[in-house]
Design an enzyme around this catalytic site. Structure first.
Site, short mmCIF file in Angstrom:
data_model
loop_
_atom_site.label_atom_id
_atom_site.label_comp_id
_atom_site.label_asym_id
_atom_site.label_seq_id
_atom_site.Cartn_x
_atom_site.Cartn_y
_atom_site.Cartn_z
N ARG A 501 0.84 -1.19 0.00
CA ARG A 501 0.00 0.00 0.00
C ARG A 501 0.87 1.24 0.00
NH1 ARG A 501 -4.11 0.96 4.11
NH2 ARG A 501 -4.67 -1.23 3.87
N SER A 504 -1.21 6.49 -2.81
CA SER A 504 -2.21 6.54 -3.89
C SER A 504 -3.14 5.33 -3.92
CB SER A 504 -1.51 6.67 -5.24
OG SER A 504 -0.65 5.56 -5.47
N VAL A 507 -2.45 -2.34 -3.02
CA VAL A 507 -2.17 -3.34 -4.05
C VAL A 507 -2.58 -4.71 -3.55
CG1 VAL A 507 -0.42 -4.32 -5.57
CG2 VAL A 507 -0.22 -1.94 -4.84
N LYS A 521 -3.88 -2.61 -8.34
CA LYS A 521 -3.80 -1.44 -7.46
C LYS A 521 -5.13 -0.71 -7.47
CE LYS A 521 -0.99 2.41 -6.02
NZ LYS A 521 0.34 3.03 -6.07
N ASP A 618 7.60 9.22 -8.19
CA ASP A 618 7.69 8.58 -6.87
C ASP A 618 8.73 7.46 -6.90
OD1 ASP A 618 7.15 8.14 -4.21
OD2 ASP A 618 5.31 6.99 -4.55
#
Length: 781
Positions: A501, A504, A507, A521, A618
């Site tokens: 996780r 955003s 998963v 996701k 990211d």
């Protein structure tokens, strides 16, 4: 009074510019066009889209050509004499009394003629299609320019077994097996490069089982060939003037005319990466496409003709087959010379591969693929290219005294690369800007080449999607599709098995009906509009690279937004770097370098090689997944930001990323571009080297310091030339000092001010130069 006005106005009218132009709709028997009057007298089509007459190709040099009237620089689509221009004085085109259209040079000699002889009543007209037609007195066609194309096909102009497009050494033609191909046909070497010789025609959806050998571009931008080649322009539809041109760089492109300003845009192209075109850099030359198109000569060679790259490079030495001990090999990382293999050996060592070459006088180099141990003995160095995605290296055979002089043996080499220019190919620089031309063409032209247009109709017929989103469906392939929410809920067992996780979303692991294991996701706090989400998915879905997690599809049903990825069954990088890691799980130095290089390659692909540039936003160890062989798979780029290739920054509605890895630009509200990923990568690289979570706080001599202060400490350590004090102590000194030094240097440069940071492509090349295959204590640990 009226008479007085007439006397005043008529002389004025006679000097207005348009009075000098006398476009003709027809040439009749005995009439001529004179080169001195090329700006005033010419043929025009009834719809005024096309003109035909003398076209200036250089100082005092003219061709008899057809061009688009309303395009910038009057784009030529056909020439009677493209290779033998006539003089700018005294030359003329005449439809003589025998009915033959003749282009005569200043001395009266025939430069070209239509070879027709129908006598009185013969006419020449330019049709609305751009076709120059000669008819006899009964209206029967005797000759037409559509029968003799040069480098361009116009809509409704057929390409047949007896015709071909030619541009310099490049040809588009139907081969003996009835397949439409692109070929480099040079003075000494011929080489087919499209469709790719690596695949059979059936593998790419073409067929040789046809006898008609016909291809045609219709008026809506649909190009169809008898070998089942079926392509459409990105702006497919009626009402747009288009052309299919074999350009001087060997790429086949479809262009669409912007009627408002007369400019052209590429709406399809055959070759996505320019270095896949054979012969561009000539014999012994090496092509490099990124960050811009470049040709260069390998060590021991020099450019044969400084004005023409197609002539390639010549060796600065002569071969002496009697003394093989006088030769050594110079490594060209991730470089190959495609084709012309004298011998191919499987599963042999690099040492054996080199020895085979030394034993063969005609061997000029070897290409070696480490993983498979495949050795390619090269006797001709042609179609050279360098790419960070090529899974092998080339070793060029040189005299020992030349190898010892090469500075490239050291890490992080610097080589002078000579840029190719349009003038080298016989073109005017005013008409072509080489570098921007290819970047622009690669962005707009690759849309239709990569994917088919069949599955979008299927999806559109089953879902109520806004019309503006249809273009996205045309980009969907069988490997990337839209899933229903119900389908993914069942695949994940109602989102039962959570495997990760982040900010955003969460998963989950899942299994599709075809038994493929997936990672799903489930996105949270998504601000994308529906249409923006679909548009971004259509781009992200076409991304495919060995160091990126493959995205297989997505779901968008109301508030439910989900991304579907391939499942990587090992863990992420952070699990092998930080905390209490057992000796069995601790990453050896060779694995760390491999991970650093793989991550750089993946990000370089996103930044430089995608149809639209992708900024990850990211980059962190948690998003760097590792396979069982410790190959890198960068994850979580499904919500990355897309950037047009001609834009310099991105627009964001909120900050993205993870604290500790985020570049200062985010907090300073500065324009965001790909350099934010470079900064994040620099932090990750330091963590790989030190084995410490630098992003969450750094301690030096027992006190906590900020990252910028830590960077200064690293610079001082680097200045000493010995970086062992910053290497993860758990490695017990087992590391490659040269690679470590380069990794620290790169990491520090990534954390500089934005404009001083390197690109990911430059980083990947720096690491490749240090990717030493020789035995080293670090690799035996």
């Amino acid at each position: 009074m009226a008479r007085l006005l007439c006397l005043v106005i008529l002389p004025l009218i006679s000097v207005l510019p348009f009075s000098y132009a006398s476009p003709l709709l027809m040439l009749s028997t005995g009439s001529s066009l004179f080169v001195e009057e090329h700006k005033q007298t010419f043929l025009t089509s009834p719809n005024a889209d096309f003109s035909c007459g003398f076209y200036e190709v250089g100082g005092n040099a003219f061709s008899f050509s057809i061009w688009f009237t309303n395009s910038k620089n009057r784009t030529v689509v056909w020439s009677a004499n493209p290779k033998s221009p006539v003089n700018g004085h005294g030359s003329k085109v005449t439809l003589n009394h025998e009915g033959n259209l003749v282009l005569a040079d200043v001395n009266g000699t025939a430069n070209w003629d239509s070879k027709t002889s129908s006598g009185k009543g013969t006419t020449a007209v330019l049709l609305d299609t751009g076709n120059l037609v000669i008819r006899d007195s009964t209206g029967t066609k005797l000759w037409q320019s559509f029968w003799a194309p040069t480098d361009t096909l116009l809509p409704l102009q057929p390409l047949t077994k007896g015709t071909r497009l030619v541009s310099g050494y490049f040809n588009l033609y139907f081969d003996n097996d009835n397949v439409l191909r692109l070929m480099y046909d040079g003075p000494e070497i011929s080489s087919i490069y499209w469709p790719s010789p690596d695949y059979s025609v059936f593998d790419i959806g073409r067929t040789s089982y046809n006898g008609s050998r016909n291809a045609i571009l219709d008026t809506e931008g649909h190009f169809l060939s008898s070998d089942k080649l079926d392509i459409k322009a990105a702006d497919w539809g009626a009402g747009i003037n288009r052309r299919l041109t074999l350009d001087y760089d060997g790429n086949l492109r479809m262009y669409s005319l912007n009627a408002s300003d007369g400019s052209w845009k590429v709406s399809w192209q055959a070759i996505a990466k320019l270095c896949d075109v054979h012969g561009l850099c000539g014999e012994n030359g090496i092509c490099e496409f990124l960050p811009s198109f470049k040709c260069s000569c390998p060590p021991g060679y020099e450019m044969r003709d400084p004005t023409n790259w197609s002539r390639g490079c010549r060796p600065l030495f002569s071969k002496n087959c009697s003394k093989i001990e006088e030769y050594e090999f110079f490594k060209l990382a991730q470089t190959d010379f495609y084709g012309f293999d004298l011998i191919i050996n499987q599963s042999i060592s690099l040492k054996e591969c080199k020895k085979t070459c030394l034993d063969i006088c005609s061997c000029s180099a070897v290409t070696y693929k480490t993983g498979s141990g495949t050795c390619y003995i090269k006797y001709v160095l042609f179609n050279g290219y360098s790419s960070t995605n090529f899974p092998g290296d080339n070793y060029i055979k040189l005299p020992k005294n030349m190898v010892s002089k090469q500075s490239d043996l050291s890490c992080n080499p610097t080589k002078e690369i000579v840029l190719g220019s349009s003038s080298m190919y016989g073109m005017n620089d005013a008409n072509k800007n080489y570098a921007t031309y290819y970047v622009f063409a690669a962005v707009l032209g690759a849309l239709v080449l990569i994917f088919t247009g069949t599955s979008w109709w299927f999806l559109y017929s089953k879902h109520n999607i806004p019309m503006s989103m249809e273009a996205g469906y045309r980009m969907v392939t069988s490997q990337f599709r839209m899933f229903t929410y119900r389908e993914l809920r069942e695949a994940t067992g109602k989102f039962k098995e959570e495997i990760g996780r982040g900010a955003s979303g969460i998963v989950y692991r899942g299994v599709l009906e075809d038994k493929r294991v997936i990672a799903v996701k489930r996105l949270m706090n998504i601000s994308h509009g529906e249409e923006e989400f679909w548009a971004e998915m259509s781009i992200i879905g076409r991304i495919n690279h060995m160091n990126l997690v493959r995205m297989w599809g997505f779901c968008s049903e109301g508030q439910q937004k989900l991304l579907v990825y391939e499942y990587v069954d090992n863990e992420s990088l952070d699990k092998y770097l930080f905390g209490d890691v057992s000796a069995e799980r601790l990453l050896a130095w060779s694995q760390r370098f491999k991970i650093a290089l793989g991550t750089a390659r993946g990000l370089a692909y996103l930044h430089h090689e995608c149809l639209e540039w992708v900024v990850h936003c990211d980059v962190k160890p948690e998003n760097i997944l590792l396979t069982r062989d410790f190959e890198v798979k960068i994850a979580d780029f499904g919500l990355a930001k897309l950037s047009k290739r001609d834009s310099t920054s991105l627009n964001f509605t909120h900050m993205r990323g993870t604290m500790g890895y985020m570049a200062p630009e985010w907090a300073l509200n500065s324009p965001i571009n790909a350099k934010v990923d470079v900064y994040s990568y620099g932090v990750v690289l330091l963590e790989i080297v030190t084995g410490s979570r630098i992003s969450s706080g750094i301690k030096v001599d027992g006190r906590e310091v900020e990252l910028r202060d830590f960077v200064q400490v690293m610079k001082h350590i680097l200045a000493t030339g010995d970086v062992k004090d910053v290497i993860d102590t758990r490695l017990n000194g087992h590391f490659n000092s040269e690679q470590a030094k380069v990794m620290v240097e790169v990491a520090i440069s990534c954390l500089e001010e934005r404009n001083s940071r390197p690109t990911m492509d430059e980083i990947a090349k720096a690491f490749l130069a240090c990717d030493d295959e020789d035995n080293h204590p670090a690799y035996s640990w």
